[in-house]
Design an enzyme around this catalytic site. Structure first.
Site, mmCIF file in Angstrom:
data_model
loop_
_atom_site.group_PDB
_atom_site.id
_atom_site.type_symbol
_atom_site.label_atom_id
_atom_site.label_comp_id
_atom_site.label_asym_id
_atom_site.label_seq_id
_atom_site.Cartn_x
_atom_site.Cartn_y
_atom_site.Cartn_z
ATOM 1 N N ARG A 212 0.844 -1.182 0.000
ATOM 2 C CA ARG A 212 0.000 0.000 0.000
ATOM 3 C C ARG A 212 0.887 1.242 0.000
ATOM 4 O O ARG A 212 1.942 1.262 0.633
ATOM 5 C CB ARG A 212 -0.921 0.034 1.228
ATOM 6 N N ARG A 240 -5.254 26.287 -6.820
ATOM 7 C CA ARG A 240 -4.914 25.009 -6.207
ATOM 8 C C ARG A 240 -4.326 24.067 -7.257
ATOM 9 O O ARG A 240 -4.938 23.800 -8.293
ATOM 10 C CB ARG A 240 -6.149 24.363 -5.587
ATOM 11 N N ALA A 258 -8.006 27.878 5.638
ATOM 12 C CA ALA A 258 -7.450 26.560 5.955
ATOM 13 C C ALA A 258 -5.943 26.631 6.119
ATOM 14 O O ALA A 258 -5.283 27.545 5.616
ATOM 15 C CB ALA A 258 -7.808 25.554 4.860
ATOM 16 N N GLY A 297 -8.459 6.340 1.802
ATOM 17 C CA GLY A 297 -7.900 5.238 1.026
ATOM 18 C C GLY A 297 -6.414 5.357 0.788
ATOM 19 O O GLY A 297 -5.722 4.342 0.650
ATOM 20 N N GLU A 301 -3.979 12.716 5.779
ATOM 21 C CA GLU A 301 -4.457 13.994 6.294
ATOM 22 C C GLU A 301 -5.741 13.819 7.110
ATOM 23 O O GLU A 301 -6.652 13.079 6.733
ATOM 24 C CB GLU A 301 -4.725 14.953 5.140
ATOM 25 N N GLU A 325 5.402 32.496 1.363
ATOM 26 C CA GLU A 325 4.844 31.199 0.988
ATOM 27 C C GLU A 325 4.156 31.249 -0.375
ATOM 28 O O GLU A 325 3.455 30.307 -0.754
ATOM 29 C CB GLU A 325 3.856 30.719 2.054
#
Length: 374
Positions: A212, A240, A258, A297, A301, A325
Site C-alpha cells: 500500500r 490550487r 485553511a 484510502g 491527512e 509562501e
C-alpha cells in the site's frame, strides 16, 4: 564514553527513543554556561555565560552504536560533540556535550525543560522513531531539513492516539496490523510512504501481506467565518495545483480559511492564526463542525473543520496571504444565501467547504436566534 545533556535529551522518553533503550542518568552541571531557547526553534542551545550554571544530566557507558545514534540525531541540526569538564555529585568528570556550531543558532529566552515537555514533548518523542528509522539511509542534514514537516506528523500521531468512538466499526488495537516493511521514496513538504503490511480480516484471521502507498500530510484545520447578525460569510479563493493537475481549468477554488496545524499548536489555535494570515480576521467563538479523513484510502491527512462567529462588516474582504509562501488569496464577503447558491450550482467543489456549508445550513436558525436575542 560519557555524555552531558542539558536540553531535550534530559527528557527520559526522548532519550530512550534516540538510544533505542531506557537509560539511567545522574544530575550534572556545566559551569559558566546557560541554556536558552534557540531563536525560531522548538529546542534549546547552550552557550557560554560567565557565572551561569547549566543544569542537566550525565549518561555513562554508551556503546559505539549508541554514540552513532546520538551523533545522527544531533548532527543534522549543526550541533557538534565537544569534551567539557562537568560537575557531578561524585566530583568533576569529562564528558561530551553537543554545542551549536557558531553563527547558526542564536539564543532567545531562558529555556526550562517542563515548559518544553508541556508544549512539544509528546510530539517530539512521537517523531523520534521516524527520525531514527532513517539512520543509515540518508545523511542527518537531509533529515533535519524535513524535521518541521516530520514534527507535524508526530503531532498528528499524538492526536490520533486519543480514544475514538468504535461502537460499530472494528476498534483495532495491538496486534491487529502487522508491518513487514516501510520505505519513503519521496519526502519534502509532503511525503509518500510505501508499506507492506497485513491486517486482521473480518473472518478473524490475519490476511496476507499487501503493498500500500500513502500520501503523508499534516493534520489541518478549516474555518468558515460567519456573521449571524448580518447573515454573511467570508470565503477565500486561491489557485490550487490539485485541480490543475487533474486537468481542471477552473483550478481556483472557493474555500473556507485553511492551513496545517503547526507543532505545539492546538487545532483551534491554528484556525485563529490562519484567519489572521489568510483574511486579516480576528475570530470570535469557534464551533466544531466535524473531524474527519477526507480521503482515507491513500491520504493520511486529518481535518478539523469549524465555523467561527465573527464580526464581518463591509470592507472585510481583500487580498491576503504570506508572500514568503507565495500565497495569493482573495476574500469574498457574501450572504449565506449566495454561498448556498454556489453550493447548489457546483461552483464550490471541495469537500471541507461543502461539509461546512451544509452544517451551517442546519445550525443557522439557532445561531441567528441566539445572536439576535436581547
Amino acid at each position: 564514553m560519557r555524555f552531558f545533556f542539558y536540553g531535550t535529551l534530559c527528557h527520559p522518553p526522548l532519550l530512550a527513543a534516540v538510544l533505542g533503550r531506557d537509560a539511567a542518568t545522574m544530575p550534572a552541571r556545566l559551569a559558566d554556561h546557560a541554556v536558552h531557547w534557540a531563536e525560531g526553534g522548538a529546542f534549546p542551545l547552550i552557550h557560554p555565560v560567565a557565572g551561569a550554571m547549566a543544569e542537566g544530566v550525565l549518561l555513562d557507558t554508551l556503546s559505539q552504536d549508541e554514540v552513532a545514534r546520538l551523533d545522527f540525531y544531533e548532527g543534522g541540526f549543526r550541533y557538534d560533540a565537544v569534551d567539557r569538564v562537568i560537575d557531578t555529585p561524585e566530583g568533576p568528570t569529562t564528558a561530551r556535550v553537543y554545542l551549536p556550531q557558531p553563527g547558526h543558532w542564536h539564543p532567545a529566552e531562558a529555556w526550562h525543560l517542563p515548559d518544553w515537555v508541556a508544549r512539544y514533548g509528546a510530539e517530539v518523542v512521537a517523531t523520534a522513531s521516524d527520525f531514527m528509522a532513517l539512520m543509515g539511509q540518508v545523511p542527518p542534514s537531509a533529515v533535519a531539513v524535513r524535521y518541521g514537516a516530520m514534527l507535524t506528523r508526530g503531532a498528528a500521531r499524538v492526536r490520533a492516539a486519543a480514544p475514538q468512538a468504535a461502537s460499530l466499526r472494528h476498534p483495532g488495537g495491538a496486534g491487529e496490523v502487522a508491518v513487514d516493511h516501510r520505505q519513503t521514496p519521496y519526502a519534502r513538504f509532503f511525503a509518500v510512504e510505501e508499506w507492506r503490511l497485513a491486517w486482521r480480516q473480518f473472518s478473524g484471521q490475519m490476511g496476507a501481506p499487501q503493498d500500500r502507498a500513502v500520501f503523508v500530510m499534516a493534520d489541518a484545520v478549516t474555518v468558515l467565518p460567519y456573521d449571524p447578525i448580518r447573515d454573511r460569510v467570508l470565503l477565500v479563493e486561491q489557485f490550487r495545483p490539485g485541480p490543475f493537475a487533474r486537468g481542471d481549468q477552473a483550478a481556483w477554488q472557493l474555500e473556507a480559511i485553511a492551513g496545517r496545524i503547526d507543532p505545539g499548536e492546538t487545532p483551534e489555535q491554528a484556525a485563529r492564526r490562519e484567519a489572521v494570515e489568510e483574511a486579516g480576521l480576528t475570530l470570535g467563538p469557534i464551533l466544531p463542525v466535524a473531524e474527519y479523513y477526507p480521503s482515507p484510502g491513500a491520504v493520511s491527512e486529518y481535518l478539523y473543520s469549524y465555523v467561527a462567529l465573527t464580526d464581518l462588516p463591509d470592507g472585510s474582504a481583500g487580498i491576503f496571504g504570506a508572500a514568503e509562501e507565495a500565497e495569493d488569496i482573495r476574500g469574498h464577503l457574501i450572504s449565506f444565501d449566495r454561498m448556498m447558491d454556489l453550493v447548489a450550482t457546483g461552483e464550490v467543489t471541495n469537500g471541507p467547504m461543502l461539509l461546512t456549508a451544509l452544517w451551517l445550513q442546519r445550525e443557522r436558525p439557532r445561531l441567528r436566534a441566539e445572536a439576535l436575542a436581547p
